[in-house]
Design a protein around this motif. Structure first.
Motif, PDB file in Angstrom:
ATOM      1  N   MET A   1    -102.138  29.245  -2.523  1.00  0.00           N
ATOM      2  CA  MET A   1    -102.380  30.662  -2.679  1.00  0.00           C
ATOM      3  C   MET A   1    -103.155  30.879  -3.978  1.00  0.00           C
ATOM      4  N   PRO A   2    -104.445  31.166  -3.903  1.00  0.00           N
ATOM      5  CA  PRO A   2    -105.234  31.387  -5.113  1.00  0.00           C
ATOM      6  C   PRO A   2    -104.863  32.700  -5.802  1.00  0.00           C
ATOM      7  N   HIS A   3    -104.633  32.621  -7.110  1.00  0.00           N
ATOM      8  CA  HIS A   3    -104.319  33.802  -7.922  1.00  0.00           C
ATOM      9  C   HIS A   3    -105.375  33.915  -9.009  1.00  0.00           C
ATOM     10  N   LEU A   4    -106.032  35.066  -9.076  1.00  0.00           N
ATOM     11  CA  LEU A   4    -107.033  35.298 -10.101  1.00  0.00           C
ATOM     12  C   LEU A   4    -106.574  36.440 -10.987  1.00  0.00           C
ATOM     13  N   GLY A   5    -106.437  36.151 -12.272  1.00  0.00           N
ATOM     14  CA  GLY A   5    -106.130  37.176 -13.260  1.00  0.00           C
ATOM     15  C   GLY A   5    -107.388  37.406 -14.072  1.00  0.00           C
ATOM     16  N   VAL A   6    -107.860  38.628 -14.105  1.00  0.00           N
ATOM     17  CA  VAL A   6    -109.100  38.939 -14.808  1.00  0.00           C
ATOM     18  C   VAL A   6    -108.796  39.903 -15.953  1.00  0.00           C
ATOM     19  N   CYS A   7    -109.185  39.511 -17.161  1.00  0.00           N
ATOM     20  CA  CYS A   7    -109.071  40.390 -18.330  1.00  0.00           C
ATOM     21  C   CYS A   7    -110.464  40.870 -18.690  1.00  0.00           C
ATOM     22  N   LEU A   8    -110.571  42.165 -18.934  1.00  0.00           N
ATOM     23  CA  LEU A   8    -111.841  42.764 -19.316  1.00  0.00           C
ATOM     24  C   LEU A   8    -111.568  44.092 -19.978  1.00  0.00           C
ATOM     25  N   LEU A   9    -112.602  44.658 -20.574  1.00  0.00           N
ATOM     26  CA  LEU A   9    -112.423  45.948 -21.222  1.00  0.00           C
ATOM     27  C   LEU A   9    -112.163  47.030 -20.178  1.00  0.00           C
ATOM     28  N   GLU A  10    -111.209  47.902 -20.468  1.00  0.00           N
ATOM     29  CA  GLU A  10    -110.868  48.996 -19.552  1.00  0.00           C
ATOM     30  C   GLU A  10    -112.104  49.846 -19.256  1.00  0.00           C
ATOM     31  N   SER A  11    -112.926  50.075 -20.254  1.00  0.00           N
ATOM     32  CA  SER A  11    -114.115  50.902 -20.051  1.00  0.00           C
ATOM     33  C   SER A  11    -115.109  50.249 -19.089  1.00  0.00           C
ATOM     34  N   ASP A  12    -115.153  48.938 -19.041  1.00  0.00           N
ATOM     35  CA  ASP A  12    -116.024  48.235 -18.088  1.00  0.00           C
ATOM     36  C   ASP A  12    -115.426  48.253 -16.682  1.00  0.00           C
ATOM     37  N   LEU A  13    -114.110  48.197 -16.604  1.00  0.00           N
ATOM     38  CA  LEU A  13    -113.418  48.107 -15.319  1.00  0.00           C
ATOM     39  C   LEU A  13    -113.355  49.432 -14.569  1.00  0.00           C
ATOM     40  N   ALA A  14    -113.173  50.524 -15.268  1.00  0.00           N
ATOM     41  CA  ALA A  14    -112.921  51.831 -14.657  1.00  0.00           C
ATOM     42  C   ALA A  14    -113.927  52.157 -13.550  1.00  0.00           C
ATOM     43  N   GLY A  15    -113.394  52.387 -12.361  1.00  0.00           N
ATOM     44  CA  GLY A  15    -114.203  52.755 -11.211  1.00  0.00           C
ATOM     45  C   GLY A  15    -114.778  51.580 -10.438  1.00  0.00           C
ATOM     46  N   ARG A  16    -114.577  50.371 -10.932  1.00  0.00           N
ATOM     47  CA  ARG A  16    -115.140  49.181 -10.272  1.00  0.00           C
ATOM     48  C   ARG A  16    -114.061  48.272  -9.679  1.00  0.00           C
ATOM     49  N   GLU A  17    -112.822  48.713  -9.731  1.00  0.00           N
ATOM     50  CA  GLU A  17    -111.703  47.863  -9.330  1.00  0.00           C
ATOM     51  C   GLU A  17    -111.838  47.327  -7.901  1.00  0.00           C
ATOM     52  N   THR A  18    -112.061  48.219  -6.952  1.00  0.00           N
ATOM     53  CA  THR A  18    -112.110  47.813  -5.546  1.00  0.00           C
ATOM     54  C   THR A  18    -113.253  46.840  -5.304  1.00  0.00           C
ATOM     55  N   THR A  19    -114.409  47.124  -5.848  1.00  0.00           N
ATOM     56  CA  THR A  19    -115.567  46.247  -5.657  1.00  0.00           C
ATOM     57  C   THR A  19    -115.306  44.873  -6.247  1.00  0.00           C
ATOM     58  N   LEU A  20    -114.715  44.828  -7.438  1.00  0.00           N
ATOM     59  CA  LEU A  20    -114.437  43.541  -8.080  1.00  0.00           C
ATOM     60  C   LEU A  20    -113.429  42.740  -7.266  1.00  0.00           C
ATOM     61  N   ILE A  21    -112.373  43.376  -6.802  1.00  0.00           N
ATOM     62  CA  ILE A  21    -111.377  42.687  -5.979  1.00  0.00           C
ATOM     63  C   ILE A  21    -112.026  42.127  -4.713  1.00  0.00           C
ATOM     64  N   GLU A  22    -112.842  42.912  -4.054  1.00  0.00           N
ATOM     65  CA  GLU A  22    -113.512  42.457  -2.825  1.00  0.00           C
ATOM     66  C   GLU A  22    -114.427  41.269  -3.100  1.00  0.00           C
ATOM     67  N   LYS A  23    -115.241  41.349  -4.143  1.00  0.00           N
ATOM     68  CA  LYS A  23    -116.204  40.286  -4.428  1.00  0.00           C
ATOM     69  C   LYS A  23    -115.510  38.990  -4.873  1.00  0.00           C
ATOM     70  N   LEU A  24    -114.443  39.101  -5.655  1.00  0.00           N
ATOM     71  CA  LEU A  24    -113.709  37.899  -6.046  1.00  0.00           C
ATOM     72  C   LEU A  24    -113.036  37.252  -4.838  1.00  0.00           C
ATOM     73  N   THR A  25    -112.471  38.068  -3.972  1.00  0.00           N
ATOM     74  CA  THR A  25    -111.859  37.532  -2.754  1.00  0.00           C
ATOM     75  C   THR A  25    -112.905  36.842  -1.894  1.00  0.00           C
ATOM     76  N   ASP A  26    -114.062  37.473  -1.723  1.00  0.00           N
ATOM     77  CA  ASP A  26    -115.146  36.869  -0.944  1.00  0.00           C
ATOM     78  C   ASP A  26    -115.592  35.538  -1.539  1.00  0.00           C
ATOM     79  N   ALA A  27    -115.606  35.430  -2.876  1.00  0.00           N
ATOM     80  CA  ALA A  27    -116.008  34.187  -3.531  1.00  0.00           C
ATOM     81  C   ALA A  27    -115.049  33.046  -3.201  1.00  0.00           C
ATOM     82  N   VAL A  28    -113.761  33.341  -3.174  1.00  0.00           N
ATOM     83  CA  VAL A  28    -112.770  32.323  -2.833  1.00  0.00           C
ATOM     84  C   VAL A  28    -112.903  31.940  -1.355  1.00  0.00           C
ATOM     85  N   VAL A  29    -113.070  32.929  -0.502  1.00  0.00           N
ATOM     86  CA  VAL A  29    -113.206  32.683   0.940  1.00  0.00           C
ATOM     87  C   VAL A  29    -114.450  31.839   1.229  1.00  0.00           C
ATOM     88  N   ALA A  30    -115.512  32.025   0.461  1.00  0.00           N
ATOM     89  CA  ALA A  30    -116.730  31.247   0.655  1.00  0.00           C
ATOM     90  C   ALA A  30    -116.492  29.751   0.438  1.00  0.00           C
TER      91      ALA A  30
END
Length: 128
Positions: free
Chosen positions: A1-30
């Protein structure tokens, strides 16, 4: 079970959560295949700038940092170097897709292997 913990600035993350989760998941699936999609866990931690330091001072514009937990057995496979390279490249590219090329040079991906029998789900040790 792959677990990815991502730390980043809150100001960079705000509003991009769903897209980041989708793209990271797609990267693992690839790398692992579609069967792995439902097992990928992504945890995002947004930090204020004052809580991220580099070189003894608060960081000005740090790139995201990823801790990628995978089963230790992957490192013993004959194709381990290829799998590791594909995972690191895919995760880095996913982050760059979301935050732009400016972050690429500083993105860190740390692969952490967990031995069989050292993870539990719902109070039950996972042995395979």
């Amino acid at each position: 079970m792959p677990h990815l913990g991502v730390c980043l600035l809150e100001s960079d993350l705000a509003g991009r959560e769903t897209t980041l989760i989708e793209k990271l998941t797609d990267a693992v699936v690839a790398v692992y295949g579609e069967w792995a999609r439902s097992t990928v866990v992504v945890r995002l931690t947004g930090l204020p700038p004052s809580r991220w330091g580099i070189g003894g001072t608060p960081a000005q514009a740090p790139s995201p940092s990823v801790t990628f937990g995978i089963r230790e057995a992957v490192f013993s496979r004959p194709d381990a170097d290829e799998i590791v390279a594909r995972l690191v490249r895919g995760v880095t590219d996913a982050i760059v897709d979301v935050f732009g090329e400016r972050v690429r040079a500083g993105v860190t991906v740390e692969l952490v292997g967990t031995p069989a029998g050292r993870t539990a789900i719902g109070g039950v040790v996972v042995t395979s």
